[in-house]
Enzyme design. Structure first.
Site, PDB file in Angstrom:
ATOM      1  N   ASP A   1      25.828  14.128 -16.427  1.00 37.27           N
ATOM      2  CA  ASP A   1      26.172  14.498 -17.798  1.00 37.27           C
ATOM      3  C   ASP A   1      26.696  15.934 -17.777  1.00 37.27           C
ATOM      4  O   ASP A   1      25.918  16.899 -17.760  1.00 37.27           O
ATOM      5  CB  ASP A   1      24.957  14.360 -18.714  1.00 37.27           C
ATOM      6  CG  ASP A   1      25.301  14.719 -20.162  1.00 37.27           C
ATOM      7  OD1 ASP A   1      26.459  15.115 -20.416  1.00 37.27           O
ATOM      8  OD2 ASP A   1      24.416  14.600 -21.030  1.00 37.27           O
TER       9      ASP A   1
ATOM     10  N   LYS B   1      32.567  18.700 -25.371  1.00 35.58           N
ATOM     11  CA  LYS B   1      32.688  20.145 -25.584  1.00 35.58           C
ATOM     12  C   LYS B   1      34.046  20.703 -25.121  1.00 35.58           C
ATOM     13  O   LYS B   1      35.020  20.569 -25.859  1.00 35.58           O
ATOM     14  CB  LYS B   1      31.467  20.846 -24.992  1.00 35.58           C
ATOM     15  CG  LYS B   1      30.195  20.354 -25.720  1.00 35.58           C
ATOM     16  CD  LYS B   1      28.909  21.078 -25.427  1.00 35.58           C
ATOM     17  CE  LYS B   1      27.836  20.585 -26.404  1.00 35.58           C
ATOM     18  NZ  LYS B   1      26.636  20.055 -25.833  1.00 35.58           N
TER      19      LYS B   1
ATOM     20  N   TYR C   1      19.145  17.178 -22.307  1.00 30.00           N
ATOM     21  CA  TYR C   1      19.581  16.578 -23.575  1.00 30.00           C
ATOM     22  C   TYR C   1      20.859  15.803 -23.325  1.00 30.00           C
ATOM     23  O   TYR C   1      21.788  16.301 -22.672  1.00 30.00           O
ATOM     24  CB  TYR C   1      19.841  17.683 -24.608  1.00 30.00           C
ATOM     25  CG  TYR C   1      20.352  17.179 -25.943  1.00 30.00           C
ATOM     26  CD1 TYR C   1      19.538  16.425 -26.785  1.00 30.00           C
ATOM     27  CD2 TYR C   1      21.647  17.467 -26.365  1.00 30.00           C
ATOM     28  CE1 TYR C   1      20.004  15.968 -28.012  1.00 30.00           C
ATOM     29  CE2 TYR C   1      22.123  17.021 -27.601  1.00 30.00           C
ATOM     30  CZ  TYR C   1      21.295  16.272 -28.412  1.00 30.00           C
ATOM     31  OH  TYR C   1      21.760  15.828 -29.633  1.00 30.00           O
TER      32      TYR C   1
HETATM   33  C1  LIG Z   1      25.902  18.722 -26.356  1.00 29.64           C
HETATM   34  C2  LIG Z   1      25.467  17.762 -25.309  1.00 29.64           C
HETATM   35  C3  LIG Z   1      25.508  16.366 -25.520  1.00 29.64           C
HETATM   36  C4  LIG Z   1      25.816  15.775 -26.860  1.00 29.64           C
HETATM   37  O1  LIG Z   1      27.107  16.057 -27.274  1.00 29.64           O
HETATM   38  P1  LIG Z   1      27.458  15.914 -28.859  1.00 29.64           P
HETATM   39  O2  LIG Z   1      28.932  16.105 -28.881  1.00 29.64           O
HETATM   40  O3  LIG Z   1      26.694  16.999 -29.527  1.00 29.64           O
HETATM   41  O4  LIG Z   1      27.026  14.566 -29.275  1.00 29.64           O
HETATM   42  C5  LIG Z   1      25.219  15.539 -24.461  1.00 29.64           C
HETATM   43  N1  LIG Z   1      24.885  16.031 -23.250  1.00 29.64           N
HETATM   44  C6  LIG Z   1      24.824  17.357 -23.021  1.00 29.64           C
HETATM   45  C7  LIG Z   1      24.472  17.839 -21.664  1.00 29.64           C
HETATM   46  C8  LIG Z   1      25.093  18.262 -24.054  1.00 29.64           C
HETATM   47  O5  LIG Z   1      24.962  19.576 -23.824  1.00 29.64           O
END
Ligand SMILES: *Cc1c(COP(=O)(O)O)cnc(C)c1O
Length: 433
Positions: free
Chosen positions: A240, A268, A145
């Site tokens: 990512d 995060k 994701y």
């Molecule tokens: C949570 C997440 C995102 C998206 O981040 P948001 O702040 O929710 O838009 C993108 N990549 C990874 C791997 C994530 O876990």
């Protein structure tokens, strides 16, 4: 445990004015059934709901709160910061400090741009990759994701997985046309994609440790393979690390696996619980970003002083000697304890952990990609989840999410969690049979 009458009332009222009653789908408990507790406050390792229940929290706002809720130093820093105003829309020394802190923490990172979410970070990183290479296509992995923007909302793991809609309606067909989705951990599939489309692929984006289909580790050689294949074909490698950043041993996948990506996305943990994302990487690519270069990307609240303060304070505490090791020790202890519970009951399931991330699949088969993750017993998970919640332990409400750990969790919390988990497992198994 009190019932959750007030929560249920608030959820019903919320559904009248907020789609599904929530501002992000997984919070709704759709995949496990029931209604979510409405939270009144968080403190340390605990969440408290509006009905007066306390929960030991293992999803920690989906990862950001690596020190736990309302860490006193973070709260104090925010208290001081808010008196100086909430947003300026003009540069601050704080942004420089956080940029330097992250660059110092993350090996190979040379420049970084702050945004407001992980979604913005991956969207912007891919814009840079396309601009740098002049190529349209992007490779992503099924079950990874990267946020909810159109071009990456394709076979995107947890949220979409639980909804049973891997591709969302409303995404223009053209937006996702240039996205190639391949099985995670499958280098042959990557080689084949590059054999067919090599001169069209701008980037490979990957969760180097996958956390959005449950916790799935890269097989030995997978990330190294991505690095060499992308290099060979002149494509960029984008790590990512929005979820795994500052939660892996050494602080990053780049450090832990010894791999040097071209671009990195973060979020995060770097926001300390306030809305932050970031993308960065090699100077030659990041200097393409406006106003240094032609790739447009902007944000009214980007680099927000409160968010920078929370992130900077949290990262500095995290870097103190022994802090990360202590969170990792507790993660390993929880994982060991869960595995002991499982094997004592003769169950073929395994928990696993890395850094301050952990996961547990109710599957007898090893999980290495999305297909294998889907073999999990989600009915057993849902029952285990609710039995655990009733005992005051709150894990992510989906089989396809990761567990997190914080500095605030005590060994007594872990003991209580393991006791609750044993009882919850017995209750769930009895119901399933
Ligand atoms: C949570 C997440 C995102 C998206 O981040 P948001 O702040 O929710 O838009 C993108 N990549 C990874 C791997 C994530 O876990």
């Amino acid at each position: 445990m009190n019932d959750r009458v007030r929560s249920a009332e608030l959820f019903a009222a919320s559904r009248e004015v907020i789609p599904g009653g929530v501002n992000s789908p997984v919070r709704s408990f759709r995949s496990v059934g029931g209604t979510p507790p409405f939270i009144a406050r968080g403190e340390g390792a605990y969440l408290y709901d509006v009905d007066g229940n306390r929960y030991i929290d293992y999803f920690l706002s989906w990862g950001p709160l690596v020190l736990g809720h309302a860490h006193p130093e973070v709260v104090e820093a925010l208290r001081e910061a808010v008196l100086r105003g909430t947003s300026y829309g003009a540069p601050t020394e704080l942004e420089l400090e956080l940029a330097r802190e992250v660059i110092d923490f993350y090996p190979g990172l040379e420049m970084i741009r702050m945004v407001n979410s992980g979604t913005e970070a991956t969207m912007s990183a891919l814009r840079v990759a396309r601009a740098a290479t002049g190529r349209p296509k992007v490779v992503k992995f099924i079950g990874n994701y990267h946020g909810h923007h159109d071009s990456l909302l394709v076979r995107a793991g947890s949220g979409a997985m639980d909804m049973g809609v891997p591709d969302s309606p409303g995404v223009a067909p053209g937006a996702a046309r240039d996205t190639l989705s391949l099985p995670y951990n499958d280098l042959d599939a990557v080689r084949e994609a590059f054999r067919q489309h090599g001169d069209q692929i701008a980037a490979v984006i990957v969760e180097p440790v996958a956390g959005n289909m449950g916790l799935v580790l890269p097989r030995p050689g997978f990330l190294e393979g991505l690095r060499s294949i992308t290099r060979e074909h002149g494509a960029l490698l984008v790590f990512d690390e929005v979820l795994c950043g500052f939660r892996l041993p050494g602080g990053s996948a780049a450090a832990h696996f010894g791999i040097d990506p071209d671009l990195v996305t973060l979020g995060k943990v770097i926001g300390g619980g306030l809305p932050v994302g970031a993308y960065g990487g090699k100077r030659r690519y990041m200097e393409l970003v406006a106003p240094a270069g032609p790739v447009y990307q902007a944000g009214t609240l980007s680099g927000n002083p409160l968010a920078m303060t929370a992130g900077l304070t949290q990262l500095r505490i995290l870097r103190r000697p022994g802090v990360m090791a202590e969170i990792e020790r507790k993660t390993a202890r929880l994982v060991e304890g869960l595995n002991a519970l499982l094997s004592r009951r003769g169950l073929p399931y395994r928990a696993q952990g890395i850094g301050s991330l952990w996961g547990l699949f109710f599957s007898a088969e090893p999980v290495y990609d999305y297909e294998s993750a889907l073999k999990s017993d989600t009915r057993l998970f849902a029952r285990f989840f609710h039995a655990l919640l009733r005992r005051g332990v709150y894990i992510a409400p989906s089989q396809f999410e990761s567990g997190f750990m914080s500095l605030a969790h005590t060994d007594a919390d872990l003991d209580a969690t393991l006791e609750a988990a044993g009882d919850a497992l017995d209750e769930a198994l009895a119901m399933v049979q």
